[in-house]
Design an enzyme around this catalytic site. Structure first.
Site, short mmCIF file in Angstrom:
data_model
loop_
_atom_site.label_atom_id
_atom_site.label_comp_id
_atom_site.label_asym_id
_atom_site.label_seq_id
_atom_site.Cartn_x
_atom_site.Cartn_y
_atom_site.Cartn_z
N HIS A 163 0.83 -1.20 0.00
CA HIS A 163 0.00 0.00 0.00
C HIS A 163 0.87 1.26 0.00
O HIS A 163 0.55 2.23 -0.69
CB HIS A 163 -0.93 0.00 1.21
CG HIS A 163 -1.99 -1.05 1.14
ND1 HIS A 163 -3.33 -0.76 1.08
CD2 HIS A 163 -1.92 -2.41 1.09
CE1 HIS A 163 -4.04 -1.88 1.01
NE2 HIS A 163 -3.20 -2.89 1.02
N ASP A 192 -6.64 5.34 2.77
CA ASP A 192 -6.72 3.94 2.36
C ASP A 192 -8.00 3.29 2.87
O ASP A 192 -8.79 3.92 3.56
CB ASP A 192 -5.48 3.19 2.88
CG ASP A 192 -5.02 2.07 1.95
OD1 ASP A 192 -5.86 1.53 1.21
OD2 ASP A 192 -3.83 1.73 1.99
N SER A 211 2.54 -6.87 -8.06
CA SER A 211 3.36 -7.69 -8.94
C SER A 211 2.72 -7.85 -10.32
O SER A 211 3.41 -7.85 -11.34
CB SER A 211 3.59 -9.07 -8.31
OG SER A 211 4.41 -8.98 -7.17
#
Length: 523
Positions: free
Chosen positions: A56, A151, A362
């Site tokens: 994050h 977030d 990724s």
């Protein structure tokens, strides 16, 4: 003993030594867009508050750097333990601000981050983060930001901002396919998700997700936190993706949640490694690691495998890997401990495939590099991300087998089979072509999407809209509130349905309209 594999489980070297794809520079920002943005940006800073995980922190930092280049004054706030992975000389104009959590007996300072955090302490870390509200409020009062970007686990940040007439916008560093699927099962649990290629393969994955995100005795569930965060976000929600790969999911989730999703682009950073340690926080068991080793051995492909262990449980590689593995793969395999420059490796011309657990960070790095993927997802949103990889035609998923104890696990033979299919199989050339094409599209759209984010944030500042203008929404029980909200929802749903008509019926995105794979076959 537990053994670990990072987000880049391994990079497989293409025996054909494919040439580097011609990389074109990103589209230049238009002067008009830049000037328009700078004209309305407040002199007061923008403050970012990510969850306490590297997966994050990194996208928040990347978004902050891009906003800084567009005239925003950006502060990134996190704990000293989380910020310790950021190199101070390469923050791209983003100023780092420390947030101190309260002292808890179980959580020493070095565990004020999910890195090396034992799983049983996750609820304690969430509780400590919640208790940092007063410290965060002090930062708001001292920095006096014009806008915060927060977030998905801290609705209290948006509430604190609203009480000070500060605009608050939610940023989700996850994929839109996973977000729309999870939103669907929350909003319409009895109805089938309209895009059947995105799914959990079995009830065990759903159970595991509920267990990992469940409420504790003194804290709401992650799902409840997310819903609050969405509702409190001013006008729209930012999400780390691109319309070039997830357009239909962006539109469907906007319809479900009745709040527009704005893609930030995939925010892949250039390989100069401003993070000291960009690694997964998931660790495989020794048995799982043995199956990976068996798959690499049977596949007969060249590889680089990055291995790491939980802090305090490090063991010599010879003890962690199956006996004889290093000798049998000598000359075609490299096993590296702890860290490797993932972006740099993915950008190398010799890399023909990327074995990944399908964390969204990724996946976006592989998409941005144009490298096909072999998906071995573990938990949370990873199984859904793996389905997107297959749907886009840029990789294949290794399907778990059920053993005698009814446990689902990966088998080395299946990994070897999928590896060879992606590397040298009949569809390997097509997957490489699609991967390169996808990377070109994402590069072309990235600058425009980043410009749009800056423009929309600047527009919020220009309007002075500290909270979404729905004064009646806070009184759900009132007749007038229900009537006004119902009228507004009808207008919103009609507009979103119009947008969805063009592509909601497709089984996949525009890159794979002619390419579907059968589930459960490893194809």
């Amino acid at each position: 003993m537990r053994c670990g594999i990072p987000g880049s489980i391994c990079h497989v070297i293409n025996p054909r030594n494919r040439e580097k794809s011609g990389s074109t520079p990103p589209t230049a920002k238009t002067n008009s867009a830049m000037n328009c943005t700078r004209d309305v940006i407040s002199d007061r800073p923008l403050l970012m508050l990510p969850w306490l995980a590297h997966g994050h922190l990194s996208p928040f930092l990347e978004l902050g750097k891009r906003l800084s280049r567009r005239g925003f004054r950006v502060h990134l706030c996190s704990t000293p333990a989380n910020l310790s992975s950021v190199k101070l000389d390469n923050c791209g104009g983003v100023e780092l601000v420390e947030l101190h959590l309260p002292d808890l007996p179980k959580l020493p300072l070095h565990l004020h981050t999910t890195r090396n955090l034992p799983p049983y302490l996750m609820s304690d870390l969430k509780a400590a983060f919640d208790l940092a509200q007063s410290s965060f409020c002090q930062l708001l009062d001292s920095l006096r930001p014009s806008l915060i970007v927060y977030d998905f686990l801290q609705p209290w940040a948006a509430t604190a901002a609203a009480s000070r007439q500060i605009i608050a916008v939610l940023f989700l560093p996850i994929g839109a396919a996973a977000y729309s699927f999870l939103s669907h099962i929350a909003v319409k649990p009895t109805e089938q998700f309209p895009f059947p290629s995105i799914r959990f393969d079995d009830d065990e994955e759903v159970t595991r997700l509920h267990r990992l995100t469940a409420a504790s005795s003194d804290s709401p569930s992650d799902g409840a936190r997310v819903i609050q965060c969405i509702e409190l976000s001013s006008r729209f929600v930012l999400i780390k993706t691109s319309r070039g790969i997830e357009e239909k999911y962006l539109d469907y989730a906007s319809l479900l949640r009745k709040k527009e999703l704005i893609p930030t682009g995939i925010l892949v950073r250039k390989p100069h490694y401003h993070l000291n340690d960009e690694l997964s926080e998931f660790f495989m068991s020794k048995q799982e690691m043995a199956e990976i080793a068996r798959g690499l051995e049977l596949s007969e492909v060249c590889f680089m495998w990055v291995v790491r262990f939980p802090k305090g449980e490090e063991v010599p590689l010879e003890d962690a890997l199956p006996k004889g593995f290093l000798e049998k793969t000598l000359g075609r395999g490299m096993v590296k401990e702890e860290w490797a420059p993932q972006e740099g490796i993915l950008g190398h011309a010799s890399v023909g495939a990327f074995v990944t657990h399908c964390g969204w960070g990724s996946i976006t790095e592989a998409l941005g590099s144009g490298v096909p993927m072999v998906a071995i997802p573990q938990h949370l949103d990873q199984p859904l991300n793996a389905k997107l990889v297959t749907e886009l035609g840029v990789g294949k998923e290794v399907i778990r087998s059920v053993d005698s104890s009814l446990e689902r696990s990966y088998r080395g033979e299946e990994l070897a089979r999928v590896l060879r299919e992606v590397m040298v199989g009949g569809e390997s050339e097509e997957m490489r072509r699609r991967s390169k094409e996808m990377a070109e599209v994402l590069r072309g759209e990235g600058e425009a999407e980043e410009d749009m984010v800056a423009t929309r944030l600047a527009r919020l500042l220009n309007d002075g809209d500290a909270v979404e203008q729905r004064p009646w929404s806070r009184n759900w029980a009132g007749d007038e509130g229900r009537r006004r909200r119902k009228e507004e929802d009808k207008v919103h749903e009609k507009a979103m349905n119009t947008q969805l008509q063009d592509h909601a019926c497709l089984g996949c995105n525009n890159f794979c309209m002619d390419r579907h794979y059968e589930s459960g076959s490893g194809s």
